[in-house]
Every structure is written in structure tokens, then in C-alpha cells.
Design an enzyme around this catalytic site. Structure first.
Site, PDB file in Angstrom:
ATOM      1  N   ASP A 135      -6.561  -5.338  -3.675  1.00  0.00           N
ATOM      2  CA  ASP A 135      -6.329  -3.924  -3.340  1.00  0.00           C
ATOM      3  C   ASP A 135      -5.083  -3.358  -4.032  1.00  0.00           C
ATOM      4  O   ASP A 135      -5.004  -2.160  -4.312  1.00  0.00           O
ATOM      5  CB  ASP A 135      -6.147  -3.729  -1.829  1.00  0.00           C
ATOM      6  CG  ASP A 135      -6.958  -4.679  -0.975  1.00  0.00           C
ATOM      7  OD1 ASP A 135      -7.309  -5.774  -1.444  1.00  0.00           O
ATOM      8  OD2 ASP A 135      -7.232  -4.333   0.179  1.00  0.00           O
ATOM      9  N   ASP A 151       0.803  -1.232   0.000  1.00  0.00           N
ATOM     10  CA  ASP A 151       0.000   0.000   0.000  1.00  0.00           C
ATOM     11  C   ASP A 151       0.835   1.281   0.000  1.00  0.00           C
ATOM     12  O   ASP A 151       0.296   2.366   0.252  1.00  0.00           O
ATOM     13  CB  ASP A 151      -0.973   0.004   1.190  1.00  0.00           C
ATOM     14  CG  ASP A 151      -2.223  -0.822   0.908  1.00  0.00           C
ATOM     15  OD1 ASP A 151      -2.569  -0.985  -0.281  1.00  0.00           O
ATOM     16  OD2 ASP A 151      -2.850  -1.298   1.864  1.00  0.00           O
TER      17      ASP A 151
END
Ligand code: GLY
Length: 379
Positions: free
Chosen positions: A156, A99
Site C-alpha cells: 500500500d 499512510d
């Protein structure tokens, strides 16, 4: 691309967002908001995750979008403070993972794009190298998280690929884009199902890239359809198309959007936390709708005139439905778009369920600015 009524609605929402941002900015100076506490206010970085927590870029992302559209220097100063605070993470390193795109696209990349700050460019390239370093060239995927099996991928990660596209363009070096494309191709193979729904987690053999299993992750169960994961894929593939012009990625994004739209039409355009979960208890996740709306508005920019209205009207339907039900206009409280949940199985008592989450607020802001033509591409 938008009707007068749609723009009028967006103007009204823009006014709400700006008032809320100004009030929260004054209260939350120096903090990293995630969700409001029981008293209605943000506290600093409320999870046990610390400075490296994956959501910490979304507040500065909102501030940069607001700075770009209003010119309010206060928003810029607050965003720059977070970017500087993130510098410690380059030293500690150990808790960073897939991320890093969410974190540095919304801080240093945004700063560099809007102001040309040379230090911000270096920070962004540093983060892009960290993401590239997670690439497994045998299995052709970017490893998710730090714990768990070495072949773990999650949907994601698609939204983090733009930091690799950024690095390839900035450095005129195809390696970063090649990693992003190889990862996207693997996700297309192992994560996106034939009907346009997605797994959250796909565990691969780290040497061959063969799929081993698909645990439940943040959705209801293995084989279900975690709504926010579908939204990450919808928007993530649209962005991979934007950066590569590879029509396969646009087609995948559209097929996920069609699945998403068909399901939204069955639930009055409000997103439940999982498209394939029992009807009761009702668990909403408005953040998925906000992400998907931005993705659909991106798709609309790349399709023929006669196709645009499908994506725009679906995005508007869910933005309208969620704002009617979940919008908090009260400037004496933090948080904008309520009705969000961080994961399907969050405890009822958890503050991360049935609340506003900072990424839901970011994507709501981006969607409204897109409709008004006041956004800038943070991705
Ligand atoms: N792990 C990212 C998310 O909760 O959507």
C-alpha cells in the site's frame, strides 16, 4: 483518448456522483465518512482508529475533485474543514504511519495545488517529513504501520510516495525522491512477483533488507494475491514513473496490470477480494477495480497509440461491470460504489464488507473525471 460512448457513460456517472455528493455533503457536514451504517448513512469516523485513520483523506479528496470540476464552493469549504481538523494529528503524532500520503495529499496538497494556500504547503511538507522519517536507510525501505516487526513493508505504501516527490520538487531537494525511489526499488524486489502478482506484507531484515517472510495481510493467505494490494502496486508504480520518468517503473506497473487484466477477464470484469482464493464464498472488492482503473488510465497516457486501447478498454470494462452491478444512485443513501470489502477475512456481519468504502468512491470519482478530462492530479 476516449470514444464518444465512453464519454457519454462518464457524463452519466458524473451526474450521479455530483447528485450523491451534494446530498451527502448536506447530511455529513463535519463528519469523516468511511462506510455507511446499517441505516444507510455515514457516521463520523466510524472505526476505532480515530482522526488518524488512514481513510480519512479520501472524503476531502473527493470534495476537492468535485470543487475543481464544478466550482461549487461548498465542496471546498467542507474539504478545508477536514484539513484543519487534521492539524491535531501533528501534535498527537503517535498513531500516524506510512499512510500520511493518503491523508495530506488529499487535503493540504490538493488545497495548495488548487488555491496556492501557503499554510497548506507547510502542512504537506510536514507530512512528507513524517513519511521520510519512517525510512530505514539500512534496508532501504519505508516501515509500515507502528506495531509489528521493524522490517515490515506493505504494498500500500507505494501510493503514498507521491508526497515525497512533491516535497523534492517544492524544496528542490533530492533526498525525498531518493527515499521514494529506494523504497519503490525494494518493493519491486521483494513484493512484486515474476508473474505480476504481489504480496501484501513483506517482512524484511531491518539491517540487511533481506526478505524474511510474507504473511497474508488483508488477502486470503500468504502467497495469495490480495486484489486491492495488486491495485495499489499497479497505480503506485505508474505514479512513480510519472514523477521520475524511470521507465522501469512503467514496465513494472504494466506487468501488474497485465496480471490484473488476465484475472479480471475470468470474472466478468468484477474484482473478487483475492485473485488466488477459493471460488466460494464469493467475496467482491470493487474498490480494487476502481484503483486499478485509475492506474490503467494513467498507464494509457504514457504508451504508444497502438498500446493505449489495451489499458483503456480494460479500465472501461471493469468500470462498466462494477457500476452495472454495484452503483447506488439513491440520493437518500450515502455511498456510491458498493461491492467493496476492507479485507478478505472480514466477518460476514462486519459493516466493512459488501459495502461502499470511501476510497472506492474516491477512485470511482477520479476515474470518471479522468475520462471527462476534468480531474486534477492529486498524487
Ligand atoms: N491498508 C490499506 C488498505 O486497506 O487498502
Amino acid at each position: 483518448m476516449f470514444t464518444t460512448n465512453q464519454k457519454t457513460w462518464a457524463e452519466e456517472m458524473y451526474a450521479v456522483i455530483n447528485k450523491k455528493l451534494e446530498a451527502t455533503c448536506a447530511r455529513a457536514a463535519g463528519k469523516l465518512p468511511f462506510y455507511p451504517e446499517k441505516d444507510g448513512f455515514y457516521k463520523d469516523n466510524p472505526t476505532n482508529g480515530g482522526l488518524h485513520w488512514w481513510t480519512n483523506g479520501f472524503w476531502p479528496g473527493m470534495l476537492w475533485q468535485a470543487y475543481n470540476s464544478t466550482g461549487n464552493e461548498n465542496f471546498r469549504t467542507r474539504a478545508e474543514e477536514v484539513e484543519e481538523r487534521f492539524d491535531d494529528l501533528f501534535n498527537t503524532f503517535s498513531n500516524l504511519h506510512h499512510d500520511v500520503g493518503f491523508m495530506w495529499l488529499h487535503t493540504s496538497a490538493a488545497n495548495y495545488r488548487l488555491t496556492g494556500n501557503a499554510r497548506s504547503r507547510v502542512r504537506t511538507l510536514h507530512a512528507a517529513n513524517l513519511l521520510a522519517g519512517r525510512y530505514n536507510p539500512l534496508g532501504k525501505f519505508i516501515r509500515a504501520w507502528n506495531a509489528g516487526p521493524p522490517g515490515r513493508t506493505i504494498v500500500d505504501t507505494m501510493m503514498n510516495l507521491p508526497i515525497l516527490y512533491f516535497a523534492s520538487k517544492e524544496l528542490n531537494d533530492p533526498r525525498f525522491e531518493a527515499i521514494a525511489r529506494n523504497h519503490a526499488d525494494t518493493v519491486a524486489r521483494v513484493t512484486v512477483r515474476a508473474d505480476g502478482s504481489c504480496n501484501h506484507i513483506s517482512d524484511l531484515d531491518p539491517v540487511t533488507g533481506d526478505i524474511l517472510e510474507t504473511p497474508a495481510g488483508q488477502g486470503y493467505a500468504s502467497g495469495s494475491s490480495w486484489t486491492r494490494g495488486n491495485a495499489w502496486a499497479l497505480y503506485g508504480f505508474a505514479l512513480s514513473y510519472l514523477h521520475t520518468s524511470d521507465l522501469r517503473y512503467l514496465g513494472i506497473s504494466k506487468s501488474i496490470a497485465h496480471y490484473f487484466i488476465a484475472n479480471l477477464a475470468l470474472s466478468d470484469w468484477i474484482t473478487h477480494a483475492d485473485f488466488r482464493s477459493p471460488k466460494k464464498p464469493v467475496k467482491y472488492d470493487s474498490s480494487a477495480a476502481m484503483i486499478a482503473a485509475c492506474g490503467m488510465l494513467e498507464i494509457a497516457k504514457h504508451v504508444d497509440e497502438h498500446e493505449k486501447s489495451l489499458y483503456i478498454s480494460a479500465a472501461m470494462n471493469t468500470l462498466n461491470a462494477c457500476s452495472d452491478k454495484f452503483l447506488c444512485k439513491d440520493t437518500e443513501k450515502d455511498g456510491i460504489m458498493f461491492g467493496a470489502s476492507s479485507l478478505y477475512h472480514a466477518q460476514e456481519s462486519s459493516l466493512e464488507t459488501d459495502t461502499s468504502l470511501i476510497y472506492g468512491d474516491y477512485f470511482f470519482t477520479e476515474a470518471v473525471l479522468r475520462i471527462l478530462g476534468k480531474d486534477f492530479l492529486i498524487w
